[in-house]
Design an enzyme around this catalytic site. Structure first.
Site, PDB file in Angstrom:
ATOM      1  N   GLU A  68       0.819  -1.217   0.000  1.00  0.00           N
ATOM      2  CA  GLU A  68       0.000   0.000   0.000  1.00  0.00           C
ATOM      3  C   GLU A  68       0.861   1.278   0.000  1.00  0.00           C
ATOM      4  O   GLU A  68       0.748   2.133   0.871  1.00  0.00           O
ATOM      5  CB  GLU A  68      -0.948   0.009   1.198  1.00  0.00           C
ATOM      6  CG  GLU A  68      -2.000  -1.082   1.136  1.00  0.00           C
ATOM      7  CD  GLU A  68      -2.995  -1.022   2.278  1.00  0.00           C
ATOM      8  OE1 GLU A  68      -4.112  -1.556   2.127  1.00  0.00           O
ATOM      9  OE2 GLU A  68      -2.659  -0.456   3.338  1.00  0.00           O
ATOM     10  N   GLU A 107      -6.721  -7.801  -0.780  1.00  0.00           N
ATOM     11  CA  GLU A 107      -7.242  -7.674   0.578  1.00  0.00           C
ATOM     12  C   GLU A 107      -8.700  -7.253   0.543  1.00  0.00           C
ATOM     13  O   GLU A 107      -9.109  -6.455  -0.294  1.00  0.00           O
ATOM     14  CB  GLU A 107      -6.468  -6.622   1.388  1.00  0.00           C
ATOM     15  CG  GLU A 107      -5.032  -6.958   1.723  1.00  0.00           C
ATOM     16  CD  GLU A 107      -4.399  -5.885   2.605  1.00  0.00           C
ATOM     17  OE1 GLU A 107      -5.148  -5.119   3.257  1.00  0.00           O
ATOM     18  OE2 GLU A 107      -3.165  -5.806   2.641  1.00  0.00           O
TER      19      GLU A 107
END
Length: 677
Positions: free
Chosen positions: A150, A308
């Site tokens: 991320e 995710e």
């Protein structure tokens, strides 16, 4: 390079066994078997464990984790472990931590705290990636590499200032060209030496935060530089992996419509795209569809991985709503419908402490298998087993493109005027929602994408026009296609300078309009817009921005009903070649946007099979063998019945469905129909 090689859609997610005693691992893997979990993402935040000191590497714990997962028959997505630097690194080399927008030098803490321009950070992160790849490259269970995690944020330290100056030299070559691009004759800003250039921050060009800048050109370039600086970090680690693993696919997990990083600039450097889906509420089905389409569009329609999602709740927001029964399954299948070739969770076992201890997990703190969440995960795992390889590599047969442009997003929202209440993402969401409601299979693509295969191109808030885009949009219309664009489009060039021509700039010929003035008002001000003629006319609401349009050959389709510009055009359609160019000059409500979009779609036969059934989503993927998969997803809290347009077999149940028969989808129900050839 392509997607990881798997026998079916991988199912599993982030697993952090380093957080628990080894006697817990046996219980975890037994539960994984029950839930049909066949892939684990390992080592995402292991830097401090695998390198406890600068000259010490210790892979003993990660060795046992990898060996255990492999022995249990799990596939592994193995991370480089560089997502958060260790405390010893920040202590020994304070320059590796970031300086924030307000000029504060950070100390060790959190994650996303590494300066992307730090030579020390780059050297040590690359070396760790090199050693991880070298150690595990020959492990058969490893199917993909996961770099970082991320990526995001920005740094404003002296190292980044130097990096920015070097980036600018490469981009502009000379100070004369830079001064021209930044319009530095304004406010005595002409630069006569590269060293005079400072990062735009609260200490230099900004006031009231990152979106309020005296020089949008400078800020725009720093946004581009920051995205590129983190991309360089990714690229360096990937190159280190390639030294010992030349063919295994490499990715990093994106965050969907995330403003700080231009994922289109990154896309070519990833072997496959992956992203983390954390919707803010239960009403985000259309938003998720847009983001899935955006992620798929990054790699020219190649499937992506859903890296995710939470099986239940998140923990990062002020309020964290629980996914109602059935929603996790429904949203997982929505991802597959839009191109996901993996369905993974964060997290597989709940963290006991720190900030994510209340974040949802497949296995909670008690380790039970009789919870609702675990049961739903296991049921989804069984369905994915039944799906098998049917959807792997399948693509979306889109004839409609929606343009998404980070430069336009940045430029629009850092501009003083016409209205800071107009938000790029909200405009794009409204037009995508109209396409989604119509059941359209579409690609969300960069402004540099090849548009020759599309019948309809929708370009909302295309604020910045770069390169030959205007010509390529004209080409779409000239050969019989339709192009739809909106207010605040065609305003600036790649340097964020206004075109010296009538608005909408180079789009004027295509749209057949001229805009001399515009009126911005608060959200409480409504100007009705009348769309269409006669008995078929509808009246909708418009807010925020009202462009005053003078037709230059365009046909008026909608008119303002109030203020001194009542009766003037708000929506137009211009014949161009064998097609047309549409222009929407104001912020229509969703009913108005949908009305216009349906008019555009009407002549192209691209509307889905159930466009008038509210919240019934349809999507098509075509497998490499030519088989066609129709996904139907009921986002309603009650059942819906629809006739089957074509026969086939529901891959989730094995039931035969005949053409014309009634299909019943319960609340949050899903059908995956392999249609008859």
């Amino acid at each position: 390079m392509s997607l990881p090689v798997t026998a079916k859609v991988p199912f599993g997610g982030d697993y952090n066994p380093e957080q628990w005693p080894e006697d817990v691992w046996k219980q975890d893997h037994r539960l994984f078997d029950s839930a049909r979990i066949d892939l684990v993402t390992l080592g995402v935040f292991d830097w401090a464990l695998t390198q406890p000191a600068e000259d010490v590497y210790d892979f003993s714990l990660l060795d046992r984790i990898v060996e255990r997962a492999a022995a249990e028959g799990r596939g592994i997505c193995l991370a480089t472990g560089t997502a958060a630097h260790p405390a010893w690194l920040a202590k020994a080399y304070p320059e590796v931590t970031r300086t924030d927008f307000d000029g504060r030098k950070h100390r060790f803490g959190r994650r996303h705290n590494s300066c992307p321009s730090s030579p020390v950070y780059r050297r040590l992160s690359v070396e760790l990636a090199r050693r991880v790849a070298r150690r595990y490259a020959d492990t058969p269970a490893v199917v993909a590499w996961h770099v970082g995690n991320e990526y995001g944020g920005a740094c404003y330290c002296e190292l980044c200032a130097d990096g920015f100056r070097g980036w600018l030299r490469n981009r502009y070559g000379t100070l004369d060209d830079l001064n021209a691009a930044w319009y530095t004759t304004f406010w005595s800003h002409t630069f006569t030496d590269w060293e005079q250039i400072e990062p735009p921050s609260a200490l230099t060009e900004h006031w009231r935060g990152p979106d309020h800048t005296a020089f949008p050109g400078i800020t725009l370039d720093y946004l581009r530089f920051s995205s590129d600086a983190m991309l360089a970090n990714f690229h360096d680690e990937k190159a280190a992996i390639r030294e010992s693993s030349p063919t295994l696919p490499v990715t990093t997990n994106f965050m969907g419509m995330y403003r700080p990083i231009d994922y289109h600039r990154w896309a070519a450097h990833l072997d496959f795209a992956s992203w983390d889906n954390y919707p803010p509420d239960d009403e985000s089905a259309a938003r998720m569809a847009l983001t899935h389409d955006l992620m798929r569009g990054l790699k020219d329609g190649q499937p992506f991985w859903l890296m995710e999602q939470s099986p239940g709740v998140t923990a990062c927001r002020d309020v964290n709503p629980l996914k109602r029964p059935g929603l996790m399954r429904l949203w997982s299948w929505q991802a597959v419908a839009h191109g996901a070739d993996a369905v993974l969770f964060f997290q597989l076992r709940a963290s006991r402490g720190a900030s994510e201890k209340y974040h949802g997990a497949v296995i909670g703190h008690s380790g039970r298998s009789d919870t609702r969440v675990f049961r739903e995960v296991a049921e989804l795992g069984a369905e994915l087993d039944r799906l098998g390889s049917a959807s792997l590599g399948a693509r979306t047969p889109a004839r409609v493109a929606l343009l998404f442009d980070w430069d336009s997003w940045w430029a629009l929202e850092i501009s003083d005027g016409p209205s800071r209440l107009v938000r790029y993402q909200q405009v794009v969401l409204a037009y995508h929602r109209a396409l989604w409601d119509a059941g359209v299979d579409l690609d969300v693509v960069a402004v540099t994408a090849d548009l020759s295969g599309y019948d309809v191109v929708v370009a909302p808030a295309l604020h910045m026009l770069k390169g030959d885009l205007a010509q390529r949009l004209e080409d779409v219309a000239a050969r019989g296609g339709s192009v739809l664009t909106t207010y605040l489009s065609g305003r600036v060039d790649e340097n964020d300078q206004a075109f010296l021509m009538d608005v909408p700039g180079p789009l004027g010929q295509l749209t057949g309009v001229r805009v001399d003035e515009w009126d911005a008002r608060g959200p409480e001000v409504v100007n009705p817009v009348r769309l269409g003629d006669g008995a078929e006319a509808v009246e909708v609401e418009a807010r925020l921005l009202f462009e005053l349009v003078i037709p230059q050959g365009a046909q008026v389709v909608g008119t303002y009903q109030a203020d001194f510009y009542a009766g003037t055009p708000a929506v137009t359609r211009n014949s161009f070649g064998d097609g047309d160019g549409w222009y929407v000059a104001t912020d229509l409500d969703q009913t108005g946007v949908s009305w216009v979009v349906r008019q555009v779609l009407a002549r192209h036969d691209v509307i889905g099979p159930y466009p008038d059934v509210a919240d019934l989503e349809s999507a098509v993927r075509v497998a490499p063998d030519g088989s066609r998969l129709l996904f139907l997803l009921n986002h309603r809290a009650d059942a819906v019945e629809v006739p089957a347009r074509r026969g086939g077999v529901d891959l989730l149940t094995g039931d035969r469905i005949w053409t014309g028969s009634t299909m019943r989808l319960p609340a949050y129900g899903v059908v995956v129909l392999k249609e008859d050839w």
